[in-house]
Design an enzyme around this catalytic site. Sequence first.
Site, PDB file in Angstrom:
ATOM      1  N   CYS A   1       0.888  -1.164   0.000  1.00 55.81           N
ATOM      2  CA  CYS A   1       0.000   0.000   0.000  1.00 55.81           C
ATOM      3  C   CYS A   1       0.920   1.206   0.000  1.00 55.81           C
ATOM      4  O   CYS A   1       2.135   1.078   0.153  1.00 55.81           O
ATOM      5  CB  CYS A   1      -0.854   0.064   1.262  1.00 55.81           C
ATOM      6  SG  CYS A   1      -2.020  -1.298   1.436  1.00 55.81           S
TER       7      CYS A   1
ATOM      8  N   GLY B   1      -1.048   0.761  -4.876  1.00 55.40           N
ATOM      9  CA  GLY B   1      -2.362   0.221  -4.544  1.00 55.40           C
ATOM     10  C   GLY B   1      -3.434   0.951  -5.316  1.00 55.40           C
ATOM     11  O   GLY B   1      -3.420   2.180  -5.379  1.00 55.40           O
TER      12      GLY B   1
ATOM     13  N   ASN C   1       0.868   0.596   5.839  1.00 54.91           N
ATOM     14  CA  ASN C   1       1.395  -0.235   4.765  1.00 54.91           C
ATOM     15  C   ASN C   1       2.111  -1.401   5.420  1.00 54.91           C
ATOM     16  O   ASN C   1       3.046  -1.188   6.193  1.00 54.91           O
ATOM     17  CB  ASN C   1       2.368   0.578   3.895  1.00 54.91           C
ATOM     18  CG  ASN C   1       3.169  -0.286   2.925  1.00 54.91           C
ATOM     19  OD1 ASN C   1       4.306   0.018   2.613  1.00 54.91           O
ATOM     20  ND2 ASN C   1       2.587  -1.370   2.450  1.00 54.91           N
ATOM     21  N   GLY C   2       1.658  -2.624   5.117  1.00 55.97           N
ATOM     22  CA  GLY C   2       2.325  -3.786   5.704  1.00 55.97           C
ATOM     23  C   GLY C   2       1.319  -4.833   6.117  1.00 55.97           C
ATOM     24  O   GLY C   2       0.150  -4.794   5.719  1.00 55.97           O
TER      25      GLY C   2
ATOM     26  N   TYR D   1      10.595  -4.755  -7.868  1.00 58.41           N
ATOM     27  CA  TYR D   1       9.303  -4.598  -8.535  1.00 58.41           C
ATOM     28  C   TYR D   1       8.441  -3.456  -8.014  1.00 58.41           C
ATOM     29  O   TYR D   1       7.899  -2.686  -8.796  1.00 58.41           O
ATOM     30  CB  TYR D   1       8.538  -5.922  -8.382  1.00 58.41           C
ATOM     31  CG  TYR D   1       7.140  -5.896  -8.915  1.00 58.41           C
ATOM     32  CD1 TYR D   1       6.896  -5.999 -10.287  1.00 58.41           C
ATOM     33  CD2 TYR D   1       6.045  -5.769  -8.066  1.00 58.41           C
ATOM     34  CE1 TYR D   1       5.603  -5.960 -10.783  1.00 58.41           C
ATOM     35  CE2 TYR D   1       4.748  -5.736  -8.559  1.00 58.41           C
ATOM     36  CZ  TYR D   1       4.532  -5.840  -9.917  1.00 58.41           C
ATOM     37  OH  TYR D   1       3.269  -5.793 -10.410  1.00 58.41           O
TER      38      TYR D   1
END
Length: 461
Positions: free
Chosen positions: A2, A30, A105-106, A246
């Site tokens: 995210c 996201g 985020n995570g 990526y």
Amino acid sequence: MCGVFGAFSLSGRPVLEDVYLGLYALQHRGQESAGVAWIDNEDHIRTRKGLGLVHLALNQADLATIPARSAIGHVRYSTSGESYVANAQPLVVHYRGGGIALAHNGNLVNAEKLRGDLEDRGSIFSTTTDSEVIANLIARNYSLGYQEAIVKALEKVEGAYALVITCEDKLIGVRDPYGLRPLCLGKFADGGYILASESVAFDVVGAEFVRDIEKGEMIVIDGSGVHSYTYSSSKERAICSFEYVYFARPDTTMDGRNIYESRREAGKILAKEHPVDADLVIAVPDSGKSAAIGYAQQSGIPFGIGLIKNKYMGRTFIQPNQKMRELAVRLKLNVLKANVEGKRLVLIDDSIVRGTTSRRIVDMLKAAGAKEVHVRVSSPPVTHSCFFGIDTPSRKQLVAATHSIEQIKEMIHADSLGFISAEGLVESVGLGDNALCKACFTGHYPMPIPLKTIPHVAEKN
Ligand code: SF4
């Protein structure tokens, strides 16, 4: 996977439009939902959230009129919790006398247990996300003061997190004790500050990069400036190596290393480790492009365009289910026949996760007249699931967990196949072997993973 963003103005200038623009720059992290939260003049927390891309979920013109000096935002890709608007972040939790808004985020590896414990003690959850567990733990301890409450909450949680929080006219940023998920600090020209998942979000609002937040560090930004606290120092650094392969944008610099440079270097190493006689190096756009340039530079084989991407599509790996992913590949990529016909190609991709996308692309290239397609991959074989916020939930779905490289080569219809080595990847990132999480390539996780969290073990039990 995210994106989080937070902005705090020292001059009182409204910041919500900056948050909107910052989220726009983090859109690649996201695409399921986007949201913002701020504290209004009467100390109430307000939010705007919606499903889809930032410009569909939020109204820039509306946000620009709101006089908020501290605000946070989030773009979401779900790895835990369903994909509907109630799960969109930021999350707001109220406690007696106030509330906090939090964007995460995570992924937590012990969220299920913590959630059960909290429910046993009377907490009611309004989402199915593990992020709400963190917000609840903070709210429960709020009588201790915001800083102590956050530290107490983080003592209980295990996993990966980069958090931005707004409460009490403060902007707070936290990075987990391993530094698994990224977070960095920027500065506005007028003296305000920004927290963001990637430095690329600073450029769009005209802010300058100050530094990365350290593992186990909490940053508090208030009217007197930036204050740093180390709440955990006992863990080894384990920055997600997939950010370099990526996830992050190539124009981001993360933990001191530019992503484009890292990927280009990976391409060079790949060319040394897996040379091949060919006419043209092409990339799976966009994320394979930087490594393809490196491969071409090292090998002397020209770089060219072989696949054209529909720019208006999202990223296939982060579509939530297989059906959507398959449709996405067909909509997303087309072959530039004039460039590939009759040629021996080196096709550079950043990763092979399930193998289905690679096979479809190789087939498309051969149908367009390519003589040979030699696939080179700028990450090692993904053999293990990630439990830290990346969507590789079950080992059964990972082609490299159940097939040899020769078998994968046959499966994707390639003429040859080579992956960069784990050592090569570490060298390309350039932060040293001990700085990176490589668990999805090696199975060595930086923290214990509760058995219940591992899908095939949970199924047996
Ligand atoms: S397991 Fe892989 S994807 Fe997950 S945090 Fe570690 S390196 Fe990143």
